[in-house]
Structures are given as C-alpha cells and as structure tokens.
Design a protein around this motif. Sequence first.
Motif, PDB file in Angstrom:
ATOM      1  N   GLU A   1       0.835  -1.195   0.000  1.00 55.80           N
ATOM      2  CA  GLU A   1       0.000   0.000   0.000  1.00 55.80           C
ATOM      3  C   GLU A   1       0.870   1.245   0.000  1.00 55.80           C
ATOM      4  OE1 GLU A   1      -2.469   1.216   3.494  1.00 55.80           O
ATOM      5  OE2 GLU A   1      -4.090   0.523   2.179  1.00 55.80           O
TER       6      GLU A   1
ATOM      7  N   SER B   1      -1.445   4.197  -4.384  1.00 55.82           N
ATOM      8  CA  SER B   1      -2.464   3.137  -4.419  1.00 55.82           C
ATOM      9  C   SER B   1      -3.709   3.548  -3.635  1.00 55.82           C
ATOM     10  CB  SER B   1      -1.888   1.830  -3.866  1.00 55.82           C
ATOM     11  OG  SER B   1      -1.625   1.943  -2.479  1.00 55.82           O
ATOM     12  N   GLU B   2      -3.513   4.277  -2.527  1.00 58.39           N
ATOM     13  CA  GLU B   2      -4.662   4.708  -1.743  1.00 58.39           C
ATOM     14  C   GLU B   2      -5.457   5.794  -2.471  1.00 58.39           C
ATOM     15  OE1 GLU B   2      -4.867   4.783   2.407  1.00 58.39           O
ATOM     16  OE2 GLU B   2      -2.741   4.334   2.705  1.00 58.39           O
TER      17      GLU B   2
ATOM     18  N   LYS C   1      -7.553   3.915  -4.932  1.00 67.38           N
ATOM     19  CA  LYS C   1      -8.725   3.303  -4.319  1.00 67.38           C
ATOM     20  C   LYS C   1      -9.814   4.350  -4.069  1.00 67.38           C
ATOM     21  CE  LYS C   1      -6.239  -0.477  -2.042  1.00 67.38           C
ATOM     22  NZ  LYS C   1      -5.816  -1.058  -0.752  1.00 67.38           N
TER      23      LYS C   1
END
Length: 869
Positions: free
Chosen positions: A13, A17-18, A21
């Motif tokens: 993570e 990537s966050e 999302k």
Amino acid sequence: MKNETKVESHDVETLESEVGKFVSKLPYWSKYLGAKILSGLTIHDDDISKSYSYLLEELDILEKTDKEEIAIKYGDTKPLTYKSDLTLSNIENVVGVNALAENQIIEFNPQVTIIYGENGSGKSGYVRLLKQVFYSKAPEEILGNIRLASVATTKSINAKFTFRANAEDVSVLTYTEKNNECFSQFAVFDGKGLFKQLAEKNEFIYRPAGLSFFALFADAINKVEQKLTMEQQSKKSGNTLADLIDLFEGESDIKECLKTISSSTNIEEIKKYIPFSEQDGIAKNDINKKYDELLLMTKNKEKEIEMLKKISELLNENKSLVEKINQKFSVEDIKELNTETKKFLECDQIAKNEGVQNFKTLNLKEIGSVEWKNFIIASENFAKKQETIDNYPNDGDVCLFCHQPLSSEARILINQYWMYLKSVAEDNLNNAIKLIEARKQSYKTLNFDIFPQDSILASWLLEKHPNELIALKKQLLNLSTISDNIITKLETRTLYEPSSYFNIDINIYSIIENNIQASISAITYNEQMKELDKLYKQKIYLCHKEKIGTIFDKFETFINNQKWLNKSHRANFSKRTITEAEKNLSSKYFNQKYIDAFNKECKELNGDFGIDISHSGSSGKSYRQLQIKGKNPGSILSEGEQKVIALSDFLAEMHMSEINRGIIFDDPVTSLDDKRKKQIAKRLIHYAAVKQVIIFTHDLVFVSNLLVLCEDKQISYSCHWIENSNNNPGLIYLNNTPSYEKKYRNATPANEYYSKCMKDDCTPMEREEYLKQGFAALRTCYEVLVINDLFANVVQRYNERVSIDSLSNVKFTEDLKNELCDCFGQCCRYMEGHSHSDKFAYQKPESKNLHEEIQRYETIKKKIKDAKK
C-alpha cells in the motif's frame, strides 16, 4: 452498459495506491476526471463537458448511455511538462518594472548566483518581478517609473526569461506567459512573507504528486459544479411563475390552478383548459354584451358606493388627527411636561446662585454677553501666563488691566468670575428654557378645527350623523380650552396639575364606520349586483382560457425547468469527502515528513525555538500553522529569530517538493548577526547541490561567506554587481563585484573584455557592452589594489580584526595618492551611466580608451610595488 472500474493491483500500500482506491469508489462522472488526473493528463474543457453529461445522466436528466470501462492507473501525477533539470538561464529586456534600467541582462549560474548591490541599487525591482512570475507568499504590485513625465509615457511590464534543461534552451518566455509551468518550478523567499508564514495558515504549494491530485481533482469538480450552476441560473432566468400569473387580470379557477404549479405538476392538468374553441368565443361575446348592459343600469349605485368609500377614507384620516391630539393630553405627556417645568425651576435657581445674575450692575451693560464672557476667559488665560504670580488673585496682586492694587472686594469678584467659567448652570438653564418653549409651541400648533363647515366630511356627518358630529366638536372645544390652560402654565413656568385627564372618545368613529360599511354591503348585494358579479366571473374565466391558449408553451417550459432544477439539486459534489481523504492521506504520508524536514532545518540554522505545527485541509488543499505554545511566533520571537523560522519553513517545503528546481532569496540575512549569516550561507550552499540558488543581497559579509563556501564545496557560482548610478537603478555588471578580490588582483578581467571587443566579428552593440564591463572590471581592480597593495591588507573586507603589524608595509607619497585618485576617476568617467562631474562631460568610450586605462593601471600598480621596496 459498461460502467465498471479496473484498478491496477499493488502488493504494497502506497500513497498512490490509496489515491487510486479513493478514485475507484467515486461515481462514474467524477471517476472519469480522477482517472485522467491520475494518468498525468491535463483536464481540458472537453473533459469537463463530458463529465458534466455523465453527471446529468446520473441525475436522470439525460438518458443513460453505454460507457467505457475506466482504468485507474497508479503512478506519477505530475504533468509531463515539468523538467527535473530545469534551470533559469537569464533575464533580459526588462521594461516597465519600477525605474529599472533597460537593456540589461542577468545571467544565472546553474548552481549559485549572487546579485550584490547597496540599498536602492535596484534589487527590489528585480525581486518584485520574480515574485510576480514565480511562487511567493507575498507578491507585490509592480509599479511604473514614477519619475516619468506622465502616465502616458509609462511602458507596459515585460521581460524575457530563458530556461534550460538537458543543456539546451527549453523555453524563451515573456512576462505575459508567466502561467507557463516553467515558472511554477521556482519559488521566492523574502522578509515580506514573514507575516503570512508565521501569523496565518499557509497552503502547501509543493507536495507529493499523490497529494497534489486532490487540488487538481477539486478544481476539476468545481468546474463541473460551475457548469451545473450556470445552467441552473439559465433555467431560473426565464419567466417566473409570478411573471406568468401577472398576465392574468382578475381571478378564476384557471388562475387558481396556475398558482399551484410546481416541479411535480402534470402538464396534462394545464392542457385541459385549452384550446379556446369557436363556441367559447361566441359565449365570451354574449357574456360581455350582457355585462355591459347591466353595468350601465348599476352605475348610479356604483357612484354611491364610491362616495361612501371616499367618506370612509376621510373619516379614518380625521380619526388619525384626533388620536394625535389625544396623545398630547395623555397622562404620560402631562407628566413629561411637568418634569421639564421642574427641571427649569431647578436650573433657574442654580443659575441665580452661580450664574450671570451675580454680576449684574448699573455701572456696566451687556453683562452675560459673548463679549463679556470672552473678556473673562482672556483675563484668566493672561493671568496663568504670569510667571511671578501663583493662583491669581492673591493679597497684594495688582489689576491685570490698570496695574492698581486689588481690594479684597475685587479679589472676591475675580474669584467669582473664575468660578463662573467652571459653572454649567447657565447652559443647563438655557437648555431647560428651550425644552419648555418647544413644548409650548407644540400645543400652540394643535389644530382643533378639524370639521370646517365647507368640508365634505362635515357636510355628510351633519346630514347622516348630526349627534355624533356635535359630540366630537364639543370634545374638541374642551381640549382646546385645556390646551390654552397648559400654554399659560408653561409661559408662567408653573406646574399643570389637573384633577382629571380628558380625551376625545374614539369609539364614535367606530360607530360611524360600521354604519358606512353596512350601507355599502346593502347596496352591493342586491339582485342586480349579484347578477353583475356572476357575469363578471364568467367573463374573466373565458378571458383566462383565451390567454392560456396563447402562452401555454411558456408554462410548459417553466414546468420542465422546475423538474430539471429539482433533479439537479440532488447533485453531490462530495467536497467534504475530497477534503477528508486528502487530510487523512496527507497526515499519513506527508505531514510528519514535513515536520521532520522543518525540524532538521531549524537545527541546521540553530533555530530550535519549540515550534509546534498543526495541519488542516480544505477543497483538496493542505495548510499548516506554526505556533509556540498556541501563540503566534511573531509575538514572541525577535525579528532575526522569526526570519530563521520562516526560512526553515520555506526550505523544508522546497526540500519536499518534487517539482521545485530553483529557490530565490531577497536579503535573507537582514537583522541577523555574522554567526547566523554564516549558518544560513552554509545551508543555502548545501541546497545548491540539488537546486538552483539565486541570492539578492547588500551584505558583503554574507557574500563573502557564500563565495568561500562555494569554493570549499566546489560549487559553481556567479556573482554580479547591481548599481544605481545617477538615479538610474538596476545597472548590471556581470561577474563583477567587490567580492571577487582574488580575480581582480591584476588587470586580467579587464584585458579579457578588451580582447573580446577587438575581435573582427565583434558587432558595435557587443563592443559597447564589452567596454562597459571592461571599465567596471578595471574599477574593481583599483578597489582591490587600494586594499591589498596600497594599505597592505591592514583592514580586510570581511575580517573584524585590524592587522596592526601590516602597517609597516604601508608606504606611499602624496603624489602617488593623487595619481591613483586621478586614474580611478578617469576609469569611472568612462563607465556607462556613472555620475560625472561638470568638468568632465561623458564621452562614449572606444577600445583604445580601455587599453590606455589598463596601461595606466599597470603603471600605478608597479609604482606602489616599487614604493614598498
């Protein structure tokens, strides 16, 4: 219909990537924009329009369409136009900036550039220009040259900036192109930004690309919201329901139906009133005819009704007059009247005890006049100016006017004068008299004759209500007598104390009004009037039915707009969601790193003052606030300490920036001691290894620290001299300042410029520039010659210690001194823009003049050397 999201898989993570999302969970219309930004693409107007159409589909305003699958890519979100090795190469062609000289050029070293000059030399003008094109916390307005004859002669602001990357020119941009992304990769620090840094919340301009996504995304979302808002305004700007209803005069079932229109109205409810048929037209004509015939028969009754309504208006106006009269005889008003009389009596007594009355005499006239009072005031002021007299009058004092000794009675009289000047009794008495006179005038102006015989109302009342008229007149006469009594009391300054209070009976008016309304009702509701009212309603209904047939499309448009607006208000732009996501990820991936970087800078600059840093976010942006135990650092720290903290904050943000390539400083060591100057110089040279560093300063000690550190760290540098000559600021002399002492210990720099201007391919314009720089270099050679050779380094430029031992090496004659001054003066006279004496008018130098002056320098240098032997 495809409406899916494909998210790239990552085992670890990360910030990116966050963010991915977060985007993947958005509605399709906003996900479309987020995915583009994550891909490093710039959002254009077409993208906003497409996202907007997706939003309208989501709101069921547009018909839903098939959509492509959106792939969420993690990675660098910086626009591809940012350059990792970008440097500012030069600035030239500066015009319209303060009073800066034109046709100048500043060349910038890829690592360190120092522009040295005294206060007023033009540094601030260049810094203002840079603060307008680069990031700055305190940008300043660029002013025109105030020395010009008129505003009409002021030139527009412009300048040319050359940037390099990959050892090639990337862009040559003008001031008007300052929105180009090259400019966003540089930042300016100056003392004027201290307030914003220490006293206010400061936005992080440079942050990790992943966090920068939120500001870009919020901006794109705002543009979609603005597009929706504009269309909402457009839908609202048409005919309002009130505008349409106003087209229908009178009342009918149709109008009542139209008044209830809303976004939920079924258009079929309106359609039932159309069309206006041929039979409707025949019925309308027939009803109009019957109505007009009956109206003629009832005209006299209408006139009677109008007459009664007129009498009702006059009666109400008369009633208002009586109510105002009654007010003047109310218990409250009488009490207030007596209060004012009592106040007068009190003030009158005080005035008699303290006022002008005490000074009345047969010997003098106009006692109490303005002239009399001014005479007393002037006497007191004159007495106070007598240095030999204390608290005049005393026993033995003389009259200020005739110089005769004062008797005890005279001293008492004079003291009474002084007491009078301090008394407010007369003013209070005059104010009390004014109040009583105003009150008396208010009763004198009362009009009790409100039923004149020739008036319409009096004539009607005499016929219809004679008893009521007699009663009202009698009561008015009674009040008139009471009013006269009150006026007499006010004139004699005595209290008015009635045994009872009297007012006109207002109920009489209610009795008369009720009779009028009963008469109107009786006339209105007879059989003819009822039939007339029925025909009128039928007439209005058919008129409304005919009207709605002609403007039905406007009602249809209004209803459709209301339905559109009702759906559009369901739009959710998730601004709080964006802010919360940015805030959480900033806290997780950025805030602590910034705090660590800030603390490191404070430690390097010996500025560990216990600064606390708080973070906040809004609209996709992040802010920090610097405090010391909850207080503004500016209210606790000294000016020098504040500068260290602000500098630490600036360097920490620039250190963490992924796109910043250059940092510019305007006198960063003002108000600092020599130890701090050295610490800051060391830190700036440290950054020169990874960023371009540009420094404007007037501090020679700071310049020396920078140059020594550059040589120790093998950092490439350039040091230029900026000068204000003959009120012409901003003259630039490249690679030529008093700081280049080693370089200017001989005439080599001047000879280099001489060689350049002697080349066959040297243009006249280039030759003129080389000569200017050559003479400037030679002048610096003379300055270094005086310090190092003539005075044998007894006093060094950057050393506080005076070398007494070196005094034995100082040997020169008066002739040698005069010759040196003459040589230096001759060199200065050739310098372009230098201030020349009246004896020597400036002449444009030639190459041979530079060669001659170099030879003169070599000659005097040899003489000084020989003198030491």
